[in-house]
Motif scaffolding. Sequence first.
Motif, PDB file in Angstrom:
ATOM      1  N   PRO A  77     -17.065  -4.659  -4.688  1.00  0.00           N
ATOM      2  CA  PRO A  77     -16.095  -3.532  -4.463  1.00  0.00           C
ATOM      3  C   PRO A  77     -16.285  -2.872  -2.897  1.00  0.00           C
ATOM      4  N   ILE A  78     -15.296  -2.764  -2.268  1.00  0.00           N
ATOM      5  CA  ILE A  78     -15.132  -2.253  -0.918  1.00  0.00           C
ATOM      6  C   ILE A  78     -16.261  -1.103  -0.848  1.00  0.00           C
ATOM      7  N   GLY A  79     -16.112  -0.102  -1.930  1.00  0.00           N
ATOM      8  CA  GLY A  79     -17.021   0.942  -1.838  1.00  0.00           C
ATOM      9  C   GLY A  79     -18.240   0.770  -1.814  1.00  0.00           C
ATOM     10  N   ALA A 100     -18.301   3.650   2.167  1.00  0.00           N
ATOM     11  CA  ALA A 100     -19.038   4.916   1.315  1.00  0.00           C
ATOM     12  C   ALA A 100     -19.209   6.241   1.960  1.00  0.00           C
ATOM     13  N   PHE A 101     -19.510   6.257   3.316  1.00  0.00           N
ATOM     14  CA  PHE A 101     -19.763   7.237   4.036  1.00  0.00           C
ATOM     15  C   PHE A 101     -18.514   8.205   4.416  1.00  0.00           C
ATOM     16  N   ALA A 143      -7.442   8.304   4.034  1.00  0.00           N
ATOM     17  CA  ALA A 143      -7.292   7.540   2.671  1.00  0.00           C
ATOM     18  C   ALA A 143      -6.349   6.108   2.944  1.00  0.00           C
ATOM     19  N   VAL A 144      -5.502   6.443   3.928  1.00  0.00           N
ATOM     20  CA  VAL A 144      -4.629   5.309   4.495  1.00  0.00           C
ATOM     21  C   VAL A 144      -5.577   4.143   4.899  1.00  0.00           C
ATOM     22  N   GLN A 145      -6.597   4.556   5.540  1.00  0.00           N
ATOM     23  CA  GLN A 145      -7.513   3.627   6.088  1.00  0.00           C
ATOM     24  C   GLN A 145      -8.436   2.964   5.346  1.00  0.00           C
ATOM     25  N   VAL A 146      -8.714   3.607   4.271  1.00  0.00           N
ATOM     26  CA  VAL A 146      -9.585   3.033   2.877  1.00  0.00           C
ATOM     27  C   VAL A 146      -8.699   1.845   2.483  1.00  0.00           C
ATOM     28  N   LEU A 147      -7.506   1.889   2.334  1.00  0.00           N
ATOM     29  CA  LEU A 147      -6.637   1.028   1.326  1.00  0.00           C
ATOM     30  C   LEU A 147      -6.064  -0.039   2.463  1.00  0.00           C
ATOM     31  N   GLY A 148      -6.144   0.075   3.764  1.00  0.00           N
ATOM     32  CA  GLY A 148      -5.833  -0.825   4.877  1.00  0.00           C
ATOM     33  C   GLY A 148      -4.476  -1.082   4.827  1.00  0.00           C
ATOM     34  N   GLY A 149      -3.833  -2.239   4.810  1.00  0.00           N
ATOM     35  CA  GLY A 149      -2.528  -2.441   4.909  1.00  0.00           C
ATOM     36  C   GLY A 149      -1.787  -2.014   3.712  1.00  0.00           C
ATOM     37  N   ALA A 150      -2.367  -1.979   2.419  1.00  0.00           N
ATOM     38  CA  ALA A 150      -1.735  -1.643   1.259  1.00  0.00           C
ATOM     39  C   ALA A 150      -1.356   0.123   1.444  1.00  0.00           C
TER      40      ALA A 150
END
Length: 394
Positions: A283-285, A291-292, A343-350
């Motif tokens: 998982p990317i987390g 995570a930070f 949050a947008v960055q966490v999901l990347g392109g999605a």
Amino acid sequence: MPATRLMPSEEGYDLIELTREICDKELRPRVDEAERAAATTPALPRDAFRTLGRAGLLSLPYPEDLGGGGQPYEVYLQVVEEIASAWMSVAVGVSVHSLTCYPVAQFGTMAQQEALLPAMLSGDQLGAYCLSERGAGSDVASMTARATPDDETEPTAYQLKGTKAWISHAGHADFYTSFVRTSDDGARGLSCFVVPGDAEGIAFGAPEKKMGLHCDTVSEVHFEGVEVSADRLVGERGQGMAIALSALDSGRLGIAAAATGLAQSALDQAVAYAKEREQFGRPIGDNQGLAFLLADMEAGVTSARAAYLHAARLHDAGRPFTKEAAVAKLVATDNAMRVTTDAVQVLGGAGYTQDFPLERYMREAKVTQIFEGTNQIQRLVISRQLLKSSSKRG
């Protein structure tokens, strides 16, 4: 879903739980479609407000004997946060409606409170707050809309002329809490009126085309010779600036709570995605860098919540809270912009697509840094309060 927080009473806890149930059953299932549709055809979800009104959630911080819920501001703001976590446009509308009732509740005569507040707080009515103008945003004292009395000594009515801008619920409201000029004496020349929504001479501009909050319909309100009875003047003539500034202290807390709810929802989405999305076999987390980032987002949301609750507790204790309200609005809205962007960055392109609501959250967060006083104005309020209190101690 925002984490459970300490409630000042069992009744307060029950109200939070009721709000969560309504959000889950009535608001979340329809928000995405409604916001997309309103982007092209503006529409106010009036039925959502009626649902909240029937549950008693539109009148929480006002006295029970006048139709309110008799709840501490601390409880009311947490209700706003819960609503914002589901549907930001509706949460902003709830905050705006509460703001429209404030002048009558705090500055109205007993006769005005008895005549106006029960309907305003019934849950069936929705108000609009008419303060800004195209040329008078942060500089409220430069407004030009005017109320002319039919008699200077003992007026029985006033005629309103002028245009108000950036008004939520314009064209849909049952009443318009309006600030207009009654003399040319600068800030001391402003007065407050409650204008019936069906008064002859009210007209509305086309809905503004905004980057977000599409279901928060916003447009100009034109007073074209609107006659308003003198008994709808709230406070004294010339007291309008003091009323507006006092109301904005409370209104800023509503926006701080809404921004916190929006940020919480963005964080929840980011955490869920980070646990499910896998790259390089895990998982990317599990990646410390991401995570930070999530940890920083959590710290921001928690800090924003603490800021608005601190100000609310001062409000409930009857202590000054102007500085703390400005701090809460500044901290919570800057945080909402940062958290939704991350949050947008966490999901990347999605996250950049409409398959997830985060791109909408990001667009909705931006205006929280602008309305109810820009965050530059909040810094001005905070610094002035600091210097004033420092000089008193000296």
